[in-house]
Design a protein around this motif. Structure first.
Motif, short mmCIF file in Angstrom:
data_model
loop_
_atom_site.label_atom_id
_atom_site.label_comp_id
_atom_site.label_asym_id
_atom_site.label_seq_id
_atom_site.Cartn_x
_atom_site.Cartn_y
_atom_site.Cartn_z
N THR A 21 0.84 -1.20 0.00
CA THR A 21 0.00 0.00 0.00
C THR A 21 0.87 1.25 0.00
O THR A 21 0.61 2.21 -0.73
CB THR A 21 -0.93 0.00 1.22
N TRP A 22 1.93 1.22 0.82
CA TRP A 22 2.86 2.35 0.84
C TRP A 22 3.51 2.54 -0.53
O TRP A 22 3.61 3.68 -1.02
CB TRP A 22 3.96 2.13 1.88
N LEU A 82 1.09 4.32 -2.86
CA LEU A 82 0.90 5.73 -2.53
C LEU A 82 2.18 6.53 -2.76
O LEU A 82 2.14 7.68 -3.21
CB LEU A 82 0.47 5.86 -1.07
N LEU A 99 4.40 8.01 8.01
CA LEU A 99 3.02 7.63 7.73
C LEU A 99 2.39 6.90 8.90
O LEU A 99 3.08 6.24 9.68
CB LEU A 99 2.98 6.71 6.51
N LEU A 124 -0.90 1.71 7.50
CA LEU A 124 -1.72 1.70 6.29
C LEU A 124 -2.44 0.36 6.15
O LEU A 124 -1.83 -0.70 6.34
CB LEU A 124 -0.84 1.93 5.05
N GLY A 140 -6.59 0.28 1.30
CA GLY A 140 -7.07 1.54 1.86
C GLY A 140 -7.04 2.66 0.82
O GLY A 140 -6.13 2.74 0.00
N GLU A 141 -8.05 3.50 0.88
CA GLU A 141 -8.10 4.66 -0.01
C GLU A 141 -7.53 5.87 0.73
O GLU A 141 -8.12 6.34 1.70
CB GLU A 141 -9.54 4.92 -0.45
N TYR A 142 -6.40 6.33 0.27
CA TYR A 142 -5.71 7.45 0.90
C TYR A 142 -5.38 8.49 -0.17
O TYR A 142 -5.15 8.16 -1.33
CB TYR A 142 -4.41 6.99 1.55
N ASP A 143 -5.32 9.73 0.25
CA ASP A 143 -4.92 10.82 -0.63
C ASP A 143 -3.42 11.05 -0.44
O ASP A 143 -3.00 11.49 0.64
CB ASP A 143 -5.71 12.08 -0.28
N GLU A 170 -2.54 14.50 0.84
CA GLU A 170 -2.88 14.70 2.25
C GLU A 170 -1.82 14.06 3.14
O GLU A 170 -1.40 14.64 4.15
CB GLU A 170 -4.27 14.12 2.55
N LEU A 171 -1.37 12.87 2.76
CA LEU A 171 -0.31 12.20 3.51
C LEU A 171 1.00 12.99 3.44
O LEU A 171 1.81 12.96 4.37
CB LEU A 171 -0.10 10.79 2.98
#
Length: 199
Positions: A45-46, A49, A92, A95, A99-102, A105-106
């Motif tokens: 996930t990282w 992103l 971070l 996570l 997951g849905e992350y912006d 924003e992060l």
């Protein structure tokens, strides 16, 4: 070839973050799998992103008229030992796979810019460059939390690590950079001395 085993890549067509590898012996026994370390841990996930953030950050860095040896943006998973030595620990949150992350924003709390340039190695020049960098990223709407900056000219160099975005603004930037660079040099000297006395 080196281990005498097979490496198999596994991925799910229904899950963007579910992909990992298996080490399998020649008899078909699973020796090791990276499901936990890559999927459950949030590492994949990282990576997803981080790639999205880096694309946006690098798009700004590529427009700057600097002689860069290297320059990139990343989402810091967790600040390293040097960050702890120079300020607040950042990085971070945990996570969740899928997951849905912006990414932007992060970037406000984990965005990390790393630049090495062939420029005059001084606090004054570093201050000019960081102000220009902040202006460019602010105009593009891309946040970052900290920056590493190294300036080199011949055998001379000037470096700061994990210099916070908030510290770029306001008067006294050159003095803050000089103090940060001196602290970094002292950190490395102490680390070298510690390594020398270890058995």
């Amino acid at each position: 070839f080196k281990t005498g085993s097979y490496l198999s890549a596994v991925s799910s067509p229904d899950s963007i973050d579910t992909h990992f590898t298996l080490d399998i012996s020649m008899t078909g026994k699973i020796l090791y799998d990276r499901y936990e370390s890559h999927v459950l841990s949030g590492f994949n996930t990282w990576q997803r992103l981080d790639a999205a953030y880096r694309e946006k950050a690098d798009g700004v860095l590529d427009t700057l008229p600097y002689a860069c040896l290297y320059a990139y943006g990343t989402l810091e998973q967790r600040a390293d030992r040097e960050a702890e030595a120079f300020g607040p620990v950042y990085g971070l949150p945990a996570l969740e796979p899928e997951g849905e992350y912006d990414p932007l924003e992060l970037g406000k709390t984990a965005g990390h810019l790393v630049l090495s340039l062939e420029e005059e190695p001084s606090a004054g020049r570093a201050a000019e460059l960081l102000r220009e960098l902040l202006a460019a990223f602010s105009e593009a709407g891309i946040p970052f939390y900290a920056v590493d900056l190294t300036l080199t000219e011949g055998e001379s160099g000037f470096s700061v690590r994990n210099f916070l975005r908030q510290d770029i603004e306001g008067a006294g930037l050159e003095e803050r950079l000089a103090a940060s660079a001196a602290a970094l040099e002292e950190f490395y000297r102490a680390a070298d001395k510690e390594n020398e006395i270890r058995p």
